[in-house]
Design a protein around this motif. Structure first.
Motif, PDB file in Angstrom:
ATOM      1  N   ASP A  69       1.050  -1.020   0.035  1.00 35.91           N
ATOM      2  CA  ASP A  69       0.172  -0.107  -0.099  1.00 35.91           C
ATOM      3  C   ASP A  69       1.136   1.238   0.089  1.00 35.91           C
ATOM      4  O   ASP A  69       0.439   2.245  -0.458  1.00 35.91           O
ATOM      5  N   LYS A  70       2.017   1.308   0.508  1.00 33.66           N
ATOM      6  CA  LYS A  70       2.968   2.280   0.737  1.00 33.66           C
ATOM      7  C   LYS A  70       3.870   2.449  -0.645  1.00 33.66           C
ATOM      8  O   LYS A  70       4.692   3.515  -0.547  1.00 33.66           O
ATOM      9  N   GLY A  71       3.716   1.479  -1.405  1.00 33.92           N
ATOM     10  CA  GLY A  71       4.327   1.733  -2.642  1.00 33.92           C
ATOM     11  C   GLY A  71       5.491   1.043  -2.971  1.00 33.92           C
ATOM     12  O   GLY A  71       6.470   1.215  -3.748  1.00 33.92           O
ATOM     13  N   THR A  72       5.746  -0.066  -1.916  1.00 33.91           N
ATOM     14  CA  THR A  72       7.308  -0.634  -1.963  1.00 33.91           C
ATOM     15  C   THR A  72       7.180  -1.572  -3.308  1.00 33.91           C
ATOM     16  O   THR A  72       6.196  -2.067  -3.843  1.00 33.91           O
ATOM     17  N   PRO A  73       8.289  -1.373  -4.146  1.00 36.69           N
ATOM     18  CA  PRO A  73       8.371  -1.979  -5.450  1.00 36.69           C
ATOM     19  C   PRO A  73       8.651  -3.328  -5.258  1.00 36.69           C
ATOM     20  O   PRO A  73       9.259  -3.790  -4.400  1.00 36.69           O
ATOM     21  N   PHE A  74       7.887  -4.318  -6.221  1.00 33.57           N
ATOM     22  CA  PHE A  74       8.042  -5.796  -5.951  1.00 33.57           C
ATOM     23  C   PHE A  74       7.540  -6.420  -7.341  1.00 33.57           C
ATOM     24  O   PHE A  74       6.921  -5.819  -8.007  1.00 33.57           O
ATOM     25  N   ASP A  75       7.926  -7.645  -7.452  1.00 30.10           N
ATOM     26  CA  ASP A  75       7.535  -8.165  -8.744  1.00 30.10           C
ATOM     27  C   ASP A  75       6.452  -9.292  -8.282  1.00 30.10           C
ATOM     28  O   ASP A  75       5.493  -9.641  -9.341  1.00 30.10           O
ATOM     29  N   LEU A  76       6.550 -10.013  -7.425  1.00 35.23           N
ATOM     30  CA  LEU A  76       5.559 -11.322  -6.902  1.00 35.23           C
ATOM     31  C   LEU A  76       5.290 -11.174  -5.613  1.00 35.23           C
ATOM     32  O   LEU A  76       6.200 -10.896  -4.653  1.00 35.23           O
ATOM     33  N   ALA A  77       4.105 -11.472  -5.347  1.00 35.53           N
ATOM     34  CA  ALA A  77       3.935 -11.610  -3.639  1.00 35.53           C
ATOM     35  C   ALA A  77       3.152 -12.929  -3.424  1.00 35.53           C
ATOM     36  O   ALA A  77       2.182 -13.535  -4.196  1.00 35.53           O
ATOM     37  N   THR A 209      -5.144 -21.564   6.487  1.00 35.14           N
ATOM     38  CA  THR A 209      -5.262 -20.676   5.661  1.00 35.14           C
ATOM     39  C   THR A 209      -4.420 -20.904   4.126  1.00 35.14           C
ATOM     40  O   THR A 209      -3.564 -21.865   4.318  1.00 35.14           O
ATOM     41  N   VAL A 210      -5.058 -20.574   3.134  1.00 42.91           N
ATOM     42  CA  VAL A 210      -4.658 -20.604   1.777  1.00 42.91           C
ATOM     43  C   VAL A 210      -3.561 -19.538   1.497  1.00 42.91           C
ATOM     44  O   VAL A 210      -3.965 -18.335   1.798  1.00 42.91           O
ATOM     45  N   PHE A 211      -2.470 -19.574   0.944  1.00 47.05           N
ATOM     46  CA  PHE A 211      -1.253 -18.559   0.528  1.00 47.05           C
ATOM     47  C   PHE A 211      -1.307 -18.698  -0.967  1.00 47.05           C
ATOM     48  O   PHE A 211      -1.047 -19.934  -1.386  1.00 47.05           O
ATOM     49  N   ALA A 212      -1.661 -17.798  -1.562  1.00 48.22           N
ATOM     50  CA  ALA A 212      -1.524 -17.588  -2.907  1.00 48.22           C
ATOM     51  C   ALA A 212      -0.558 -16.503  -3.442  1.00 48.22           C
ATOM     52  O   ALA A 212      -0.055 -15.831  -2.790  1.00 48.22           O
ATOM     53  N   VAL A 213      -0.056 -16.724  -4.985  1.00 50.07           N
ATOM     54  CA  VAL A 213       0.699 -15.765  -5.476  1.00 50.07           C
ATOM     55  C   VAL A 213       0.141 -14.932  -6.812  1.00 50.07           C
ATOM     56  O   VAL A 213      -0.718 -15.613  -7.468  1.00 50.07           O
ATOM     57  N   ALA A 214       0.706 -13.864  -6.872  1.00 50.84           N
ATOM     58  CA  ALA A 214       0.023 -13.114  -8.075  1.00 50.84           C
ATOM     59  C   ALA A 214       1.351 -12.157  -8.356  1.00 50.84           C
ATOM     60  O   ALA A 214       2.245 -11.777  -7.567  1.00 50.84           O
ATOM     61  N   ILE A 215       1.259 -11.659  -9.568  1.00 54.13           N
ATOM     62  CA  ILE A 215       2.020 -10.619 -10.029  1.00 54.13           C
ATOM     63  C   ILE A 215       1.919  -9.236  -9.858  1.00 54.13           C
ATOM     64  O   ILE A 215       0.616  -8.723  -9.953  1.00 54.13           O
ATOM     65  N   ALA A 216       2.760  -8.222  -9.602  1.00 52.60           N
ATOM     66  CA  ALA A 216       2.556  -6.847  -9.092  1.00 52.60           C
ATOM     67  C   ALA A 216       2.104  -6.404 -10.443  1.00 52.60           C
ATOM     68  O   ALA A 216       2.568  -6.578 -11.599  1.00 52.60           O
ATOM     69  N   ALA A 217       1.095  -5.429 -10.336  1.00 52.22           N
ATOM     70  CA  ALA A 217       0.590  -4.589 -11.451  1.00 52.22           C
ATOM     71  C   ALA A 217       1.691  -3.804 -11.968  1.00 52.22           C
ATOM     72  O   ALA A 217       1.769  -3.763 -13.300  1.00 52.22           O
ATOM     73  N   LYS A 218       2.781  -3.306 -11.106  1.00 51.07           N
ATOM     74  CA  LYS A 218       3.833  -2.640 -11.625  1.00 51.07           C
ATOM     75  C   LYS A 218       5.079  -3.518 -11.644  1.00 51.07           C
ATOM     76  O   LYS A 218       6.115  -2.525 -11.304  1.00 51.07           O
ATOM     77  N   ALA A 219       5.247  -4.669 -11.924  1.00 55.28           N
ATOM     78  CA  ALA A 219       6.337  -5.401 -11.803  1.00 55.28           C
ATOM     79  C   ALA A 219       7.253  -5.053 -12.848  1.00 55.28           C
ATOM     80  O   ALA A 219       6.990  -4.661 -13.949  1.00 55.28           O
ATOM     81  N   ARG A 220       8.382  -4.806 -12.269  1.00 61.02           N
ATOM     82  CA  ARG A 220       9.650  -4.404 -13.413  1.00 61.02           C
ATOM     83  C   ARG A 220      10.155  -5.570 -14.016  1.00 61.02           C
ATOM     84  O   ARG A 220      10.821  -5.505 -15.018  1.00 61.02           O
TER      85      ARG A 220
END
Length: 249
Positions: A69-77, A209-220
């Protein structure tokens, strides 16, 4: 002539490696603490087969989503599925998500201490009341849920809770807390390091708890991030998940 052939052959053999190096990317991955031990074993496998490098930041789902939310850059979560769905809805990550692993909540205790009984709700209640200190993160998925469990057991005001500096199991390992409550996968990652798994919560108060993965909208590095997401969904990771106390998503 022979020397020229040797040099030419060496250059030919080295060309694929140089091309692979040129295509290599640095993937910034945000991952839940519950998956730490599994991800730390899986990451080198992916790096070896792909040539990419992974830079990982671990944290609770709450803390990681706050940093997004604070804008930390990332590619995958890789975080709790509900939180990831919220990020998709808000356009911060790109759906559809891919479910990666499931984890229940467990109780950890210090290695060498008597193993506490958490096999039933009554036993869990007695164990928690007897503990001098209990570490869990109210900002994490397990901690937020456990607040409701303590209410159901009627002991919310009577247990001695502390918020971990890093993780509940690390507090137990260092002797900061007698017990820790967190994801089983996180507890397993500290096995042999001072904290052991007393057991999962009893079925009537357990939460998977299910943990899932998705790509950042602004992935570099969207291409490399996609490759990593595919790898996380592959059969090669299944033995690692099982060994770390996790179930496939």
């Amino acid at each position: 002539m022979m020397m020229c052939r040797v040099i030419a052959r060496a250059i030919g053999l080295g060309l694929p490696f140089m091309l692979a190096q040129a295509d290599a990317a640095e993937i910034k991955l945000l991952a839940s603490n519950a998956l730490r031990s599994a991800i730390q074993e899986i990451a080198p496998q992916f790096e070896t087969t792909s040539g990419h490098r992974i830079v990982i930041a671990f944290g609770s789902t709450g803390n990681l989503t706050a940093s997004i939310d604070k804008g930390t850059p990332f590619d995958l979560a890789v975080v709790g599925a509900d939180a990831l769905d919220n990020l998709i809805t808000r356009g911060l990550v790109v759906g559809p998500r891919r479910d990666f692993a499931r984890s229940g909540i467990g109780v950890s205790y210090h290695n060498g201490a008597p193993k506490p009984d958490v096999s039933t709700s009554a036993a869990l209640k007695a164990t928690l009341l007897a503990a001098k200190s209990i570490s869990f993160n109210p900002q994490g998925l397990s901690g937020a849920y456990m607040l409701s469990v303590l209410d159901r057991l009627g002991i919310a005001a009577r247990v001695r809770l502390i918020v971990p500096a890093v993780s509940a199991s690390e507090d137990v390992a260092k002797g900061v807390a007698e017990l820790g409550i967190t994801q089983v996968g996180e507890i397993v990652s500290h096995a042999g390091k001072g904290a052991e798994l007393a057991g999962p919560l009893p079925p009537d108060v357990q939460l998977d708890t299910v943990f899932a993965v998705a790509i950042a909208a602004k992935a570099r590095e969207p291409g490399a991030a996609t490759a990593l997401m595919e790898f996380l969904g592959g059969s090669a990771v299944l033995p690692v998940l099982k060994a770390k106390g996790l179930e496939p998503g």
